[in-house]
Enzyme design. Sequence first.
Site, PDB file in Angstrom:
ATOM      1  N   LEU A   1     -10.719  -8.055 -12.592  1.00  0.00           N
ATOM      2  CA  LEU A   1     -12.100  -7.652 -12.346  1.00  0.00           C
ATOM      3  C   LEU A   1     -12.980  -8.073 -13.516  1.00  0.00           C
ATOM      4  O   LEU A   1     -12.576  -7.986 -14.676  1.00  0.00           O
ATOM      5  CB  LEU A   1     -12.167  -6.131 -12.147  1.00  0.00           C
ATOM      6  CG  LEU A   1     -11.382  -5.626 -10.933  1.00  0.00           C
ATOM      7  CD1 LEU A   1     -11.251  -4.111 -10.970  1.00  0.00           C
ATOM      8  CD2 LEU A   1     -12.051  -6.081  -9.633  1.00  0.00           C
TER       9      LEU A   1
ATOM     10  N   HIS B   1      -0.454   1.773 -13.110  1.00  0.00           N
ATOM     11  CA  HIS B   1       0.295   0.666 -13.703  1.00  0.00           C
ATOM     12  C   HIS B   1       1.757   1.100 -13.854  1.00  0.00           C
ATOM     13  O   HIS B   1       2.025   2.210 -14.333  1.00  0.00           O
ATOM     14  CB  HIS B   1      -0.299   0.310 -15.073  1.00  0.00           C
ATOM     15  CG  HIS B   1       0.409  -0.820 -15.736  1.00  0.00           C
ATOM     16  ND1 HIS B   1       0.277  -2.125 -15.314  1.00  0.00           N
ATOM     17  CD2 HIS B   1       1.273  -0.849 -16.778  1.00  0.00           C
ATOM     18  CE1 HIS B   1       1.033  -2.905 -16.071  1.00  0.00           C
ATOM     19  NE2 HIS B   1       1.644  -2.164 -16.973  1.00  0.00           N
TER      20      HIS B   1
ATOM     21  N   GLY C   1       0.762  -1.237   0.000  1.00  0.00           N
ATOM     22  CA  GLY C   1       0.000   0.000   0.000  1.00  0.00           C
ATOM     23  C   GLY C   1       0.792   1.286   0.000  1.00  0.00           C
ATOM     24  O   GLY C   1       0.358   2.276   0.595  1.00  0.00           O
TER      25      GLY C   1
HETATM   26  C1  GRF Z   1       2.675  -0.570  -7.885  1.00  0.00           C
HETATM   27  O1  GRF Z   1       3.866  -0.752  -8.584  1.00  0.00           O
HETATM   28  C2  GRF Z   1       1.550  -0.286  -8.829  1.00  0.00           C
HETATM   29  O2  GRF Z   1       1.954   0.398  -9.965  1.00  0.00           O
HETATM   30  C3  GRF Z   1       1.091  -1.669  -9.208  1.00  0.00           C
HETATM   31  O3  GRF Z   1       1.222  -2.431  -8.033  1.00  0.00           O
HETATM   32  C4  GRF Z   1       2.218  -1.860  -7.192  1.00  0.00           C
HETATM   33  C5  GRF Z   1       1.590  -1.603  -5.877  1.00  0.00           C
HETATM   34  O4  GRF Z   1       2.516  -1.144  -4.913  1.00  0.00           O
HETATM   35  N1  GRF Z   1      -0.246  -1.635  -9.718  1.00  0.00           N
HETATM   36  P1  GRF Z   1       1.997  -0.504  -3.572  1.00  0.00           P
HETATM   37  O5  GRF Z   1       1.169  -1.575  -2.868  1.00  0.00           O
HETATM   38  O6  GRF Z   1       1.200   0.704  -3.895  1.00  0.00           O
HETATM   39  O7  GRF Z   1       3.233  -0.185  -2.800  1.00  0.00           O
END
Ligand code: GRF
Length: 218
Positions: A96, A112, A14
């Site tokens: 989803l 992403h 997170g």
């Molecule tokens: C991030 O690299 C985001 O781009 C991808 O998943 C990862 C999540 O990391 N969708 P975090 O849990 O926000 O640290």
Amino acid sequence: MAKRRVAILISGRGSNMTALIEAAKAADYPAEIVLVLSNIADAGGLAKAQQSGIKTATIESKPFGKDREAFERAMHDILVAHDVELVCLAGFLRLLTPWFVKQWEGKMINIHPALLPSYRGLHTHERALTDGVKIHGATVHFVVPEVDSGPIIMQGAVAVRGDDTPDTLAARVLGVEHRIYPDALRLVAGGKIRIDGPVCKTDACGSPDDALISPEII
Ligand code: GRF
């Protein structure tokens, strides 16, 4: 103007969630984080959200097995019960269904770790290094049924270095993610983004001479 009510969906540490929570503390931020929802009971982000005084909930996806829509109906119900208006996916590791995406059409955004439409899917940093691209980055986009597609709201880029490993590159891209996700949500929640078919239109833009050239000759 009333702040838009936002839920963040997580599965892990997170760090993007934390960036959104921090940004939303600003008085002029057009969104408030009303719920963090996880599909994993011990996701690290849950404790961080609680420390910030944000309400959390867990709906484990595992017990639903292959019935993805039943899991999503449970999620949808809790989002509706909290009067959620916008959903931010932040490392939410579940595909989803079109049903859920339809419920939140134009109201659900994702981050992403690549410059879409390049490198949809997993292992984006490894693949970018294998291809030898010199500029890499991250994208915030509206969620559509196709994975890692949908109108692009904001992108941030980094210069790839000759000695980068997937980990060093991931770390710099993550720094960019933490900047663009709060800014993208600010635009969306503030009504500054118009979805026009497959693209987003906005008056906000980068400065015209703000070129990122990599490698730079010095
Ligand atoms: C991030 O690299 C985001 O781009 C991808 O998943 C990862 C999540 O990391 N969708 P975090 O849990 O926000 O640290």
